[in-house]
Motif scaffolding. Structure first.
Motif: not given
Length: 90
Positions: A1-17
């Motif tokens: 069974m073929p392995k699917h490549a992991p998707r890019p890990d996209v993270v947005l770093i934010t703060k309140a207000d």
């Protein structure tokens, strides 16, 4: 069974207000939706290490742990970066 490549890990770093964070959220959402990938958000308000690392650069976009943009997110550059990552995955 073929392995699917992991998707890019996209993270947005934010703060309140943070008006730039709201704009970044929309930009990241548009780009990732167009490419069919997900993303997550983390807040410096909840993480002292993130606050120390990114205090003056919020919002920040990380792709696979590498900082790719901050303050005003460039959608064209982010899409180009994500396409490059997707193209290099087996």
């Amino acid at each position: 069974m073929p392995k699917h490549a992991p998707r890019p890990d996209v993270v947005l770093i934010t703060k309140a207000d943070c008006h730039l964070c709201a704009e970044a959220r929309a930009a990241v959402g548009r780009v990732t939706a167009a490419l069919g990938i997900g993303w997550t958000e983390e807040s410096v308000d909840d993480d002292a290490a993130l606050r120390e690392r990114f205090a003056e650069e919020i919002p920040v976009v990380l792709v696979d742990g590498v900082q790719r943009d901050f303050w005003k997110i460039d959608e064209v550059r982010l899409a180009r970066t994500l396409r490059r990552v997707l193209d290099t995955q087996p």
